[in-house]
Design a protein around this motif. Structure first.
Motif, PDB file in Angstrom:
ATOM      1  N   MET A 195      18.473  11.757  25.911  1.00 31.06           N
ATOM      2  CA  MET A 195      18.891  11.074  25.448  1.00 31.06           C
ATOM      3  C   MET A 195      17.950  10.391  24.350  1.00 31.06           C
ATOM      4  N   LEU A 196      18.406  10.060  23.413  1.00 28.06           N
ATOM      5  CA  LEU A 196      16.645   9.687  22.239  1.00 28.06           C
ATOM      6  C   LEU A 196      16.093   8.411  22.502  1.00 28.06           C
ATOM      7  N   ILE A 197      15.697   7.571  22.571  1.00 27.10           N
ATOM      8  CA  ILE A 197      15.907   5.830  22.087  1.00 27.10           C
ATOM      9  C   ILE A 197      14.525   5.759  21.033  1.00 27.10           C
ATOM     10  N   ARG A 198      15.559   5.492  20.214  1.00 24.18           N
ATOM     11  CA  ARG A 198      14.735   4.866  19.672  1.00 24.18           C
ATOM     12  C   ARG A 198      14.261   3.380  18.961  1.00 24.18           C
ATOM     13  N   ALA A 199      12.391   2.872  19.545  1.00 20.46           N
ATOM     14  CA  ALA A 199      12.169   1.655  19.960  1.00 20.46           C
ATOM     15  C   ALA A 199      10.468   1.265  19.162  1.00 20.46           C
ATOM     16  N   GLY A 200      11.229  -0.038  18.791  1.00 24.71           N
ATOM     17  CA  GLY A 200       9.877  -0.727  18.204  1.00 24.71           C
ATOM     18  C   GLY A 200       9.643  -1.027  16.816  1.00 24.71           C
ATOM     19  N   GLY A 201       9.232  -1.964  16.231  1.00 25.38           N
ATOM     20  CA  GLY A 201       9.345  -2.670  14.915  1.00 25.38           C
ATOM     21  C   GLY A 201      10.743  -3.659  15.172  1.00 25.38           C
ATOM     22  N   GLY A 202      11.362  -4.735  16.425  1.00 27.60           N
ATOM     23  CA  GLY A 202      12.379  -4.682  16.405  1.00 27.60           C
ATOM     24  C   GLY A 202      13.589  -4.313  16.787  1.00 27.60           C
ATOM     25  N   HIS A 203      13.636  -2.675  16.759  1.00 26.54           N
ATOM     26  CA  HIS A 203      14.449  -2.087  17.956  1.00 26.54           C
ATOM     27  C   HIS A 203      14.764  -1.584  18.620  1.00 26.54           C
ATOM     28  N   PHE A 204      15.785  -1.147  18.998  1.00 25.75           N
ATOM     29  CA  PHE A 204      16.537  -0.549  20.663  1.00 25.75           C
ATOM     30  C   PHE A 204      17.507  -0.272  20.774  1.00 25.75           C
ATOM     31  N   ARG A 205      17.127   1.681  20.401  1.00 17.43           N
ATOM     32  CA  ARG A 205      18.768   1.775  20.147  1.00 17.43           C
ATOM     33  C   ARG A 205      18.864   3.524  20.824  1.00 17.43           C
ATOM     34  N   LYS A 206      19.782   3.668  20.665  1.00 17.63           N
ATOM     35  CA  LYS A 206      19.946   5.043  22.001  1.00 17.63           C
ATOM     36  C   LYS A 206      20.778   6.126  22.011  1.00 17.63           C
ATOM     37  N   LEU A 207      20.942   7.360  21.735  1.00 23.66           N
ATOM     38  CA  LEU A 207      21.349   8.357  21.378  1.00 23.66           C
ATOM     39  C   LEU A 207      21.303   9.362  22.557  1.00 23.66           C
ATOM     40  N   SER A 208      22.430   9.346  23.034  1.00 22.88           N
ATOM     41  CA  SER A 208      22.572  10.922  24.082  1.00 22.88           C
ATOM     42  C   SER A 208      23.164  11.780  23.458  1.00 22.88           C
ATOM     43  N   ILE A 209      22.613  12.905  24.025  1.00 22.50           N
ATOM     44  CA  ILE A 209      22.909  14.258  24.105  1.00 22.50           C
ATOM     45  C   ILE A 209      23.931  15.296  24.893  1.00 22.50           C
ATOM     46  N   PRO A 210      24.871  15.601  25.185  1.00 18.18           N
ATOM     47  CA  PRO A 210      25.744  16.396  25.949  1.00 18.18           C
ATOM     48  C   PRO A 210      25.461  17.825  26.034  1.00 18.18           C
ATOM     49  N   ARG A 211      24.842  18.180  27.233  1.00 16.18           N
ATOM     50  CA  ARG A 211      23.707  18.235  28.088  1.00 16.18           C
ATOM     51  C   ARG A 211      24.171  20.083  27.958  1.00 16.18           C
ATOM     52  N   ASP A 212      25.768  20.298  27.349  1.00 17.53           N
ATOM     53  CA  ASP A 212      26.292  21.230  27.079  1.00 17.53           C
ATOM     54  C   ASP A 212      25.941  21.996  25.976  1.00 17.53           C
ATOM     55  N   SER A 213      25.953  21.046  24.588  1.00 17.85           N
ATOM     56  CA  SER A 213      25.575  21.225  23.450  1.00 17.85           C
ATOM     57  C   SER A 213      25.118  22.594  23.207  1.00 17.85           C
ATOM     58  N   PHE A 214      25.620  23.521  22.263  1.00 12.25           N
ATOM     59  CA  PHE A 214      25.194  24.751  21.546  1.00 12.25           C
ATOM     60  C   PHE A 214      24.101  24.177  20.277  1.00 12.25           C
ATOM     61  N   ALA A 215      23.028  24.932  21.330  1.00 13.66           N
ATOM     62  CA  ALA A 215      22.084  24.842  20.046  1.00 13.66           C
ATOM     63  C   ALA A 215      20.622  25.952  20.402  1.00 13.66           C
ATOM     64  N   GLU A 216      19.997  26.707  18.833  1.00 15.50           N
ATOM     65  CA  GLU A 216      19.363  27.345  19.452  1.00 15.50           C
ATOM     66  C   GLU A 216      17.658  26.692  19.648  1.00 15.50           C
ATOM     67  N   ILE A 217      17.401  28.115  20.434  1.00 13.30           N
ATOM     68  CA  ILE A 217      16.431  27.081  21.849  1.00 13.30           C
ATOM     69  C   ILE A 217      15.128  28.604  21.047  1.00 13.30           C
TER      70      ILE A 217
END
Length: 435
Positions: A195-217
């Motif tokens: 999970m990504l959290i964007r915090a600071g400057g008056g913001h607090f937003r979240k973004l979840s990444i499904p653990r099975d997402s296909f990605a380059e490692i």
């Protein structure tokens, strides 16, 4: 004029007052040159005004009034200052209020110190490799920064659950973000939550990444994104997420599930709104002999303990619910629903900490909460930055953003049972996260 030439005494009105210069019974005769021929000479000295005195006009009348009152009281036979009656003692209620305020301030200080010490101890546990690839700074409130939150699927070696670590050394490696080494095999412990959290400057937003997402490692074959943690710890997971979304990670948080439960219990549980009836038997359920837990949650609001909140966030495959009625078991519950449940738990924690109705409870349990809160995770944010994250969550929003959550979903099945997330969906999610 006298007629006989005798000198007559002068009229009374011609005499000068006694004690003045000039001719008279009590003063010497006036001599030429004694009286100045012009106005007296004198020098005027001016003091330099202070900074604050330049900002206000002089108030001579108040000084005069104070001098007049003092003159009346002391100079004209009134009671002297030392004869004044002693001041009346302050009311007991005012004194009690003063000491209550002092005690409250000391209690708050103790709570803050407990939080600061605990946060710094957790910061020292983070692997150096993870710190080396972060891009953030300690001034979180000044400008928004991106935080990667990772929860692993490792369990302490003394647990009965499947997937327990073979040794305390291997468990410490994954909980601190180290790459497997020293007899701990690669590929054993993956990232269970991203999970990504964007915090600071008056913001607090979240973004979840499904653990099975296909990605380059980096350095490995493309596969599910959560495998990066099993190969290279937090450092490789950070690099993989940055490449996957095209952003920079500023800070990292690695969740400790045991500490997570204790923290939620310390704040009195969390409230979550369950969107549909959900039943699950995790690790064989409560009666499976593996230390598992059984969940039976109806649709609606629930207050969950630390153990039940963690179980709710971990559900991947719901079980059939007893009795009639629809449930999550037959509705295709997947990683997207799981990510939403995890964000609901995070929002529940935020609500417990920031709700005005919870202030008395949080104040009384302040030192316990302050000590247990940082123990729920290992992070590069120590005693200075971590409080800023708490403040950012208090003043920011509670948005929910999950990749592939739109209906109809833009994602599709990928290789090796993964989820293929198109580039357009990633750009949309990042734009919503960054703002």
């Amino acid at each position: 004029m006298p007629s006989n030439g005798e000198q007559q005494p002068p009229d009374q009105g011609d005499q000068e007052p006694s004690g003045r210069p000039g001719q008279g019974p009590s003063g010497p005769p006036e001599r030429p040159g004694d009286r100045p021929s012009g106005p007296p000479e004198y020098t005027v000295y001016r003091s330099r005004k202070g900074f604050l005195s330049r900002l206000r006009s002089p108030d001579v009348s108040s000084l005069r009034e104070r001098a007049r009152r003092s003159y009346r009281r002391i100079g004209r036979g009134g009671p002297k200052a030392e004869d004044q009656p002693p001041l009346a003692p302050k009311p007991l209620a005012r004194q009690a209020l003063k000491w209550v305020g002092i005690a409250a301030a000391v209690w708050i200080l103790i709570s803050f110190l407990a939080f600061a010490v605990s946060a710094q101890l957790q910061e020292w546990k983070l692997a150096d490799g993870a710190k080396s690839v972060l891009n953030g700074n300690p001034f979180l409130l000044a400008s928004p920064q991106t935080i990667l939150m990772i929860g692993t699927d490792a369990r302490p070696p003394d647990t009965k659950e499947p997937g327990a670590a073979p040794s305390q050394q291997c468990f410490d490696q994954q909980s601190h973000g180290d790459a497997p080494h020293g007899g701990c095999s690669q590929g054993q412990f993956r990232a269970d939550t991203l999970m990504l959290i964007r915090a600071g400057g008056g913001h607090f937003r979240k973004l979840s990444i499904p653990r099975d997402s296909f990605a380059e490692i980096p350095g490995h074959e493309p596969q599910k994104i959560n495998a990066a943690y099993a190969f290279g710890g937090a450092k490789l997971e950070i690099q993989t997420v940055e490449r996957f979304l095209g952003i920079k990670i500023d800070h990292i948080v690695i969740i400790d599930f045991t500490g997570f439960q204790d923290f939620i219990d310390a704040i009195g549980g969390v409230k979550v709104d369950v969107p549909q009836r959900l039943c699950a038997d995790i690790s064989g359920g409560a009666g499976g002999g593996q230390g598992g837990i059984t969940l039976r949650l109806n649709k609606g609001e629930h207050t969950l303990t630390g153990q039940r909140a963690l179980a709710y966030a971990r559900v991947r495959e719901p079980s059939p619910c007893p009795g009639p009625g629809k449930s999550a078991f037959g509705s295709g519950y997947d990683d997207v629903d799981r990510a939403k449940a995890q964000q609901a738990v995070i929002n529940g924690i935020k609500g417990r900490l920031t709700s005005p109705l919870r202030l008395p409870y949080n104040f009384i349990h302040g030192p316990i909460i302050g000590w247990d809160a940082p123990k729920a995770f290992v992070s590069d944010m120590g005693f200075f930055t971590m409080p800023q994250l708490i403040l950012s969550s208090a003043i920011g929003g509670s948005s929910t953003n999950v990749l592939c959550a739109r209906v109809p979903t833009p994602c599709s099945s990928g290789p090796l049972g993964s989820t293929e997330v198109p580039a357009s969906e990633r750009r949309r999610a990042v734009k919503e996260l960054i703002g």
